[in-house]
Enzyme design. Structure first.
Site, mmCIF file in Angstrom:
data_model
loop_
_atom_site.group_PDB
_atom_site.id
_atom_site.type_symbol
_atom_site.label_atom_id
_atom_site.label_comp_id
_atom_site.label_asym_id
_atom_site.label_seq_id
_atom_site.Cartn_x
_atom_site.Cartn_y
_atom_site.Cartn_z
ATOM 1 N N CYS A 21 44.685 69.997 -22.382
ATOM 2 C CA CYS A 21 45.446 70.954 -21.565
ATOM 3 C C CYS A 21 46.903 70.482 -21.544
ATOM 4 C CB CYS A 21 44.892 71.003 -20.150
ATOM 5 S SG CYS A 21 45.083 69.436 -19.292
ATOM 6 N N HIS A 64 40.422 60.530 -19.640
ATOM 7 C CA HIS A 64 38.994 60.228 -19.697
ATOM 8 C C HIS A 64 38.482 60.349 -21.122
ATOM 9 C CE1 HIS A 64 38.832 61.357 -15.243
ATOM 10 N NE2 HIS A 64 38.657 60.070 -15.356
ATOM 11 N N HIS A 76 46.539 62.945 -13.173
ATOM 12 C CA HIS A 76 45.837 63.145 -11.892
ATOM 13 C C HIS A 76 46.729 62.932 -10.671
ATOM 14 C CE1 HIS A 76 42.160 63.152 -14.054
ATOM 15 N NE2 HIS A 76 42.021 61.854 -14.193
ATOM 16 N N HIS A 107 37.268 61.600 -6.808
ATOM 17 C CA HIS A 107 38.090 61.836 -7.995
ATOM 18 C C HIS A 107 39.545 61.431 -7.706
ATOM 19 C CE1 HIS A 107 40.153 63.855 -11.286
ATOM 20 N NE2 HIS A 107 38.984 63.867 -11.901
ATOM 21 N N GLU A 159 42.353 62.559 -8.600
ATOM 22 C CA GLU A 159 43.266 63.658 -8.233
ATOM 23 C C GLU A 159 43.153 63.963 -6.739
ATOM 24 O OE1 GLU A 159 42.860 67.408 -10.456
ATOM 25 O OE2 GLU A 159 43.321 68.424 -8.570
ATOM 26 N N CYS A 183 43.325 75.222 -11.621
ATOM 27 C CA CYS A 183 44.304 75.289 -12.703
ATOM 28 C C CYS A 183 43.944 76.385 -13.699
ATOM 29 C CB CYS A 183 44.349 73.938 -13.400
ATOM 30 S SG CYS A 183 45.257 73.977 -14.918
ATOM 31 N N SER A 241 35.906 65.060 -15.248
ATOM 32 C CA SER A 241 35.456 66.065 -14.289
ATOM 33 C C SER A 241 35.399 67.454 -14.930
ATOM 34 C CB SER A 241 36.409 66.054 -13.103
ATOM 35 O OG SER A 241 36.332 67.220 -12.385
ATOM 36 N N ASN A 242 36.435 67.818 -15.677
ATOM 37 C CA ASN A 242 36.443 69.181 -16.227
ATOM 38 C C ASN A 242 35.407 69.343 -17.331
ATOM 39 O OD1 ASN A 242 38.080 69.390 -18.959
ATOM 40 N ND2 ASN A 242 39.007 67.790 -17.724
ATOM 41 N N SER A 244 40.663 66.593 -21.815
ATOM 42 C CA SER A 244 41.166 65.303 -22.319
ATOM 43 C C SER A 244 40.534 64.939 -23.662
ATOM 44 C CB SER A 244 40.925 64.209 -21.276
ATOM 45 O OG SER A 244 39.623 64.276 -20.780
HETATM 46 FE FE1 F3S Z 1 45.425 69.887 -17.100
HETATM 47 FE FE2 F3S Z 1 47.238 69.883 -15.209
HETATM 48 FE FE3 F3S Z 1 45.477 71.749 -15.331
HETATM 49 S S1 F3S Z 1 46.204 68.113 -16.053
HETATM 50 S S2 F3S Z 1 43.644 70.833 -16.187
HETATM 51 S S3 F3S Z 1 47.047 71.397 -16.822
HETATM 52 S S4 F3S Z 1 46.174 70.729 -13.523
#
Ligand code: F3S
Length: 277
Positions: A12, A40, A72, A122, A124, A188, A217-218, A260
């Site tokens: 991202c 990560h 984060h 987490h 963040e 996000c 996490s994502n 990531s």
């Molecule tokens: Fe990435 Fe920032 Fe969104 S780290 S997932 S663009 S909040």
């Protein structure tokens, strides 16, 4: 075997930005460590180690002139601690996370309880909590929200990577618990589009691979989203793990990747799948 990559997958904006900042700082000759592993992803972390960029969990362990904050973000107090230790702080906090930190700071100064929907462990979320000067509640689900006492003034924000379903279920409970509720859906956009395209793709395939760090996490959220639609969903981190998966009777393979996960790893896995048949 047909291999389909989700429309939105992989790095991202915020992760790429932090990584670019890290490389640029290294190339300029600055001696620094990262505060926590930069992303990560073990492969990327190992590459950074080979370049001489290590990570610390505590500022006291920073044996360098500077410390780089990852996407984060960190609690506000860390900026003061770095200064006290004569460490330059290089800020790789994602601007979207910074926005949430500012909301927490602003609304807690106005007397609101800050309510964060997300995982209290987490980094963040720990970082955002550390920008509030008053009461903070971190809720991971509707059950936890039901245990809240009645609150007069509350400001609700989201950990950037949570699913829309989680946000809605907690929000619905909070509407009955908080008299004056100010709502900031800080999920996000990058997370949202990744989850939506993974959701769509996992409905169309026989087997779904989610590539990403096991602690990401994502990536875990992408796995949850895909698993609902496709029973054969696997969360893998490296190429070697595909050997453990039974691809028989699977004609269509879907692939998505966490924020990531570098393109190199995604391509490596796609190429290996192509060579399997
Ligand atoms: Fe990435 Fe920032 Fe969104 S780290 S997932 S663009 S909040």
């Amino acid at each position: 075997m047909e291999i389909l990559l989700a429309k939105e997958a992989g790095f991202c904006f915020g992760v790429k930005r932090a990584l670019d900042l890290c490389i640029k700082t290294h190339d300029e000759g600055t001696q620094f460590v990262t505060y926590g592993e930069l992303i990560h992803n073990k492969q990327v972390v190992n590459n950074l180690l080979e370049m001489g960029i290590s990570s610390v969990e505590h500022l006291a362990d920073a044996n360098s002139q500077a410390v780089l904050v990852r996407s984060h973000g960190v609690p506000k107090s860390l900026y003061g601690e770095a200064k006290a230790q004569h460490l330059t702080l290089i800020d790789g906090t994602c601007p979207y996370v910074q926005k949430i930190q500012k909301l927490a700071e602003k609304y807690s100064a106005l007397g609101y309880d800050i309510i964060i929907v997300g995982d209290k462990n987490h980094p963040e979320v720990i970082g955002i909590s550390g920008w509030a000067s008053g009461i903070v509640h971190v809720l991971d689900n509707a059950e936890e929200a039901l245990e809240l006492p009645n609150i007069a003034k509350g400001c609700i924000v989201a950990q950037t990577t949570i699913t829309d379903a989680k946000w809605q279920e907690v929000l619905n409970v909070l509407k009955t618990r908080v008299t004056e509720l100010t709502v900031h859906n800080t999920r996000c956009e990058a997370t949202r589009v990744r989850q939506e395209s993974a959701d769509q793709l996992s409905k169309e395939v026989d087997l779904m691979l989610v590539i990403g760090g096991k602690h990401s996490s994502n990536s875990k959220k992408l796995y949850e989203v895909c698993k609902k639609n496709c029973k054969k969903t696997y969360h893998i981190e490296t190429l070697i793990e595909i050997e453990m998966i039974n691809f028989s009777n699977c004609d269509k393979i879907g692939i998505t990747a966490g924020a990531s996960t570098p393109d190199g790893i995604i391509n490596e896995i796609i190429n290996a799948l192509k060579n399997m048949h």
